[in-house]
Design a protein around this motif. Structure first.
Motif, PDB file in Angstrom:
ATOM      1  N   HIS A 231       0.847  -1.021   0.135  1.00 27.08           N
ATOM      2  CA  HIS A 231       0.348  -0.349  -0.135  1.00 27.08           C
ATOM      3  C   HIS A 231       1.383   1.071  -0.119  1.00 27.08           C
ATOM      4  O   HIS A 231       1.751   1.418   0.773  1.00 27.08           O
ATOM      5  CB  HIS A 231      -0.928   0.170   1.827  1.00 27.08           C
TER       6      HIS A 231
ATOM      7  N   GLU B  33       0.009   7.747   0.180  1.00 24.00           N
ATOM      8  CA  GLU B  33      -1.008   8.438  -0.370  1.00 24.00           C
ATOM      9  C   GLU B  33      -2.416   7.615  -0.759  1.00 24.00           C
ATOM     10  O   GLU B  33      -3.507   7.905  -0.651  1.00 24.00           O
ATOM     11  CB  GLU B  33      -0.611   9.039  -1.931  1.00 24.00           C
ATOM     12  N   SER B  34      -2.073   6.686  -1.706  1.00 29.12           N
ATOM     13  CA  SER B  34      -3.770   6.012  -1.498  1.00 29.12           C
ATOM     14  C   SER B  34      -4.267   5.610  -0.590  1.00 29.12           C
ATOM     15  O   SER B  34      -5.697   5.918  -0.389  1.00 29.12           O
ATOM     16  CB  SER B  34      -3.929   5.056  -2.724  1.00 29.12           C
TER      17      SER B  34
ATOM     18  N   ALA C 239      -5.619   7.860   1.468  1.00 31.28           N
ATOM     19  CA  ALA C 239      -7.295   9.020   1.169  1.00 31.28           C
ATOM     20  C   ALA C 239      -7.991   7.772   0.679  1.00 31.28           C
ATOM     21  O   ALA C 239      -9.372   8.257   1.658  1.00 31.28           O
ATOM     22  CB  ALA C 239      -7.528   8.297  -0.239  1.00 31.28           C
ATOM     23  N   GLU C 240      -8.222   6.190   1.236  1.00 37.42           N
ATOM     24  CA  GLU C 240      -8.661   5.924   1.333  1.00 37.42           C
ATOM     25  C   GLU C 240      -9.646   5.584   2.796  1.00 37.42           C
ATOM     26  O   GLU C 240     -10.315   5.295   3.422  1.00 37.42           O
ATOM     27  CB  GLU C 240      -8.129   4.143   1.289  1.00 37.42           C
TER      28      GLU C 240
END
Length: 335
Positions: free
Chosen positions: A305, A308-309, A312-313
């Protein structure tokens, strides 16, 4: 001693908490093929941070059982381990701020509770016993990264209690030959994290239009690790780790608390007007950084992971799950 496999019976302590429940949900979802078919019993005291709702997705799974109880209860622990052949030990008091205002619960749960489990595991010849710990036991590091061989130099009552439990666990391996494997992780984040920790606290406060507290100059550095990556590492250690060894588990994203705050403000549509600079925490470690090349080389661990993503998740999850976190904040006096 039995190795994990299709017929493993695994006792997961603290399995209703943030990291433990993610491990259990992932195991039953098939995320760890080497543990497929395992029976799992969660033992959890259900303190303020333990939430039975975290286990709702697996409650009806064949092979799942839940026991409400305390890891310091020697009789209970012994009776449970009579029917298990592996332990993954998450249960711990873990909030640094709480340890500063009152350390007794940390010593009892993290030190005495771990020793109680180890005693029973030794009597019942259980193994492997995966002891889940933290990078905070190393103290603070100005540059470079800690390998597993670095000496322990904890600075808070919390990290001192975890360092103590690490040493006791490893002593049971050296003295009794118990198959103990220790993991030390960097700072975790992700869904279902109790909203006293910095990322969910900031997200939930900002979603409510509130303020967030930033300690000191905000330049303390942490390495962020998605809970799913952490649990992947733990599963690898359970399946393939070596007895008596320590494995660092890192996320590979080091940022200052100020940078983290900026990202969360942006994700939640807030500005720096929402930030209150507060007096620095006592004994606040300046920087954490673990060297996780060992678990990568030996067991094939790699974070999946990107921060950044993943962040956001995580923000999206808290935005969509107010019914989960609002009652927790109210009960804990965080609202």
């Amino acid at each position: 001693m039995p190795q994990p496999g299709a017929t493993s019976r695994i006792l997961v302590t603290g399995g209703a908490g943030f990291i433990g429940s993610h491990f259990v949900r992932s195991l039953f979802s098939g995320a760890y093929p080497g543990l497929a078919g395992s029976r799992v019993t969660v033992l959890d005291k259900l303190t303020y941070a333990g939430n039975p709702a975290n286990l709702d997705p697996v409650r009806d799974q064949p092979g799942f059982a839940f026991v409400e109880g305390d890891i310091t209860d020697a009789g209970l622990v012994d009776s449970l381990l009579a029917d298990h052949d592996a332990v993954v030990h998450f249960a711990a008091e873990s909030h640094v701020d709480r340890s500063i205002t009152g350390a007794a619960d940390f010593v009892v749960t993290n030190v005495v509770g771990t020793q109680t489990l180890l005693d029973a595991a030794h009597r019942r010849e259980i193994g492997p016993f995966v002891h889940v710990s933290t990078d905070e036991v190393y103290g603070s590091i100005a540059e470079g990264s800690w390998p597993e061989t670095d000496p322990l130099a904890p600075n808070s009552p919390y990290s001192a209690s975890k360092a103590s439990s690490d040493l006791i666990a490893l002593a049971y391996h050296r003295t009794h030959g118990l198959d103990v494997r220790v993991t030390r992780c960097s700072n975790n984040y992700g869904p279902y994290q109790f909203p006293e920790k910095v990322i969910p606290l900031f997200i939930t406060n900002l979603l409510d239009g509130g303020k967030v507290p930033l300690y000191g100059d905000g330049l303390n550095i942490r390495d962020w690790l998605h809970v799913d990556d952490h649990c992947q590492g733990i599963a690898l250690v359970l399946e393939k780790g070596r007895a008596g060894e320590v494995y660092n588990i890192g996320g590979g994203t080091e940022i200052t608390n100020k940078e983290l705050t900026d990202r969360l403000l942006s994700a939640c549509g807030a500005t720096w007007d929402s930030v209150d600079y507060v007096e620095d925490r006592k004994g606040h470690d300046r920087r954490y950084s673990v060297d996780w090349r060992k678990i990568n080389a030996e067991l094939g661990y790699e974070p999946r992971h990107d921060f950044e993503s993943g962040l956001a998740e995580t923000v999206a999850w808290y935005r969509d799950n107010r019914a989960w976190w609002e009652p927790l904040k109210q009960r804990a006096g965080l609202a």
